[in-house]
Design an enzyme around this catalytic site. Sequence first.
Site, PDB file in Angstrom:
ATOM      1  N   CYS A  41      27.693  25.035  50.043  1.00 24.14           N
ATOM      2  CA  CYS A  41      27.905  24.739  51.461  1.00 24.14           C
ATOM      3  C   CYS A  41      28.812  25.750  52.153  1.00 24.14           C
ATOM      4  CB  CYS A  41      28.477  23.325  51.625  1.00 24.14           C
ATOM      5  SG  CYS A  41      30.028  23.069  50.725  1.00 24.14           S
TER       6      CYS A  41
ATOM      7  N   GLU B  47      31.899  15.506  54.327  1.00 28.94           N
ATOM      8  CA  GLU B  47      31.911  16.908  53.918  1.00 28.94           C
ATOM      9  C   GLU B  47      30.478  17.415  54.010  1.00 28.94           C
ATOM     10  OE1 GLU B  47      34.510  18.624  53.464  1.00 28.94           O
ATOM     11  OE2 GLU B  47      35.950  16.973  53.476  1.00 28.94           O
TER      12      GLU B  47
END
Length: 621
Positions: A399, A365
């Site tokens: 993010c 991720e």
Amino acid sequence: LMSYKPDFTKTKMVSSVKHTLRGDSDLFTVWLASVVTLVWLSFLLSSPTSPRATARRIVLALVGCVPLLLLPDYKIDLTAYVPWAGDGQCLNGFILALSSTNGVLALTALTVLLILRKLFFTTPEGSTDDDLYISDPDSLKSLAVVGLKRGSKMTANDMPNLVDEMRACFQSGITRTVSARKQQLKAMVRMLEENKEAIIKALHEDLGRNEFESMYYDVALPIAEIQALIDNLDEYTAPKAVGSHVISFPSTQYTKAEPYGVAYVVGTWNFPFLLSLNPVAGAIAAGNTVILRPCVTSRASAMLMEELVIKYLDPRFVQVVPLDGEAQDVLLKQRFDVIFFTGSARVGRIIMRAAAEHLTPVILELGGKNPVVVDASADVALAAKRCVWARNYNHGQQCISPDYVLCDEKVVDKFVEQCSVFMQQFYGDWKENDSTGKIVSERQFERVIQLLQSHKGEVKVGGDFDRATRRIAPTVIVTSDPDCPSMCQETFGPILWVTPVKNVNDAVAHINALPKPLALYVFASDKKAIKRVVQNTSSGGVTVNSALMHASHPELGFGGVGESGMGKYHGRYTFDSFSHDKPVMVKSVWNDFGLLSDPFFVYPPFTNLHLGILKVLRKLM
């Protein structure tokens, strides 16, 4: 009872489901509703599931009969449908005799459906009963690290033994029973519930995070995710029936989720509890043992997490390793069965190279420079409001934050103006406002300031910063230079870059010239413009006319593509990330002299007859 014999040659019965609800019904309507309900139930209940899911499916099956309520009153001409209408028998409006032909056909159709369900949707053997799992806790009495040394008490030299002993814990079977998995997941929920204040305090120390953001991201979301795993674990672990195939007929087949073994979860610093505990919960739910390494960058949160995991969770299920880099280096040389990493693409490559040595599957991720497309048809004020909000969440350290805006040149001035309005409305005096937070470390702060001072654009809003507190004013910068350093790396700070474009096609070309982002946002009311962006770009996920929201939906798997990562999680996907979906086939043994259950033509020696049969079957494959 049969004394009443009306003249069926002159009488027509009128009925509908509406009449049934009023108590004025006939057997034809009742029979029709029953058949529909049985068919729905036979297919919806074709695999074992949890009581809650079963209840949902039964309700859905009953809802399947709702369309019958919409039927208009229909007339049944008994002279046409009842062969012995002249001798008709009726009692209080109930039809006691259906057409023998239609009745036989209908019952035959129902029988065929149930047979097909038996052949192709049979519930597989096996269940989630704990007594089917082999567990031997006594085999763990000789452990030298697990349970004796935890967290900072371990050194880099303990890492090889730690991995071996966690594998021994997995092989003992203690993590496989569903009841044991639920017990640990419930302990995680209790851990978060009972330590909310301590978590909020640690996040404020590390990130200057306000209470609302901390409660939402690092308490409420993890609890919701873990609770969903608890509620659905019986369904996730149950075997899933698979239809038959001509090659394997007769047989029953299903898939069964099985744990990988020892999972290594590497957390990150911007949402330390959410992004560490969610994958840990998925690994536990799937039946793995877990080694967790919190990110030392948010040190107060990492130290608290170590303390809480040691206090609440069974060391044979979860271990927290030391925060120093030496332990990390030694761990990466060990053989794990699955690795889950959240962080930068640079470290992701290091993780992947280490995993490749042992052919270990990885879920990465990562991040990415997330674009926003603002079309001329968009509600510009709404686009500005939501971009400002999403960009400055956690001081821009997220993010999936919108990083740069590709705004139609016809509305770019209005967009920037509205950004200024909402920045003032949301944050006012940014030095005194606690809604923005702070940059996590001096190194990260200097990196963002370098971007702020080296751009070739024009600062429209903000641009100030305070080194003493590591805070940066919410900023908007307009730049037309695609080669600007700011456009070549993820910002990870409260700066929103705006680039004018001619139209949606130019925006798509710009996006496709850069690495694939983790998230992409589109603001438009023109449906064709939205579809053009979605269908001609690649990204981890998309939200239209808002930002961040797709990542919060538990049934939309969250993950990246290309440079922004691989694999996905959230909801069911979290469980799947730590499971191998094992296919199982059970061949039926019939006393049919091998005609179907053991056909002769699959065995040598092969002749023209064998080949001829194969040519016929090939068309059925």
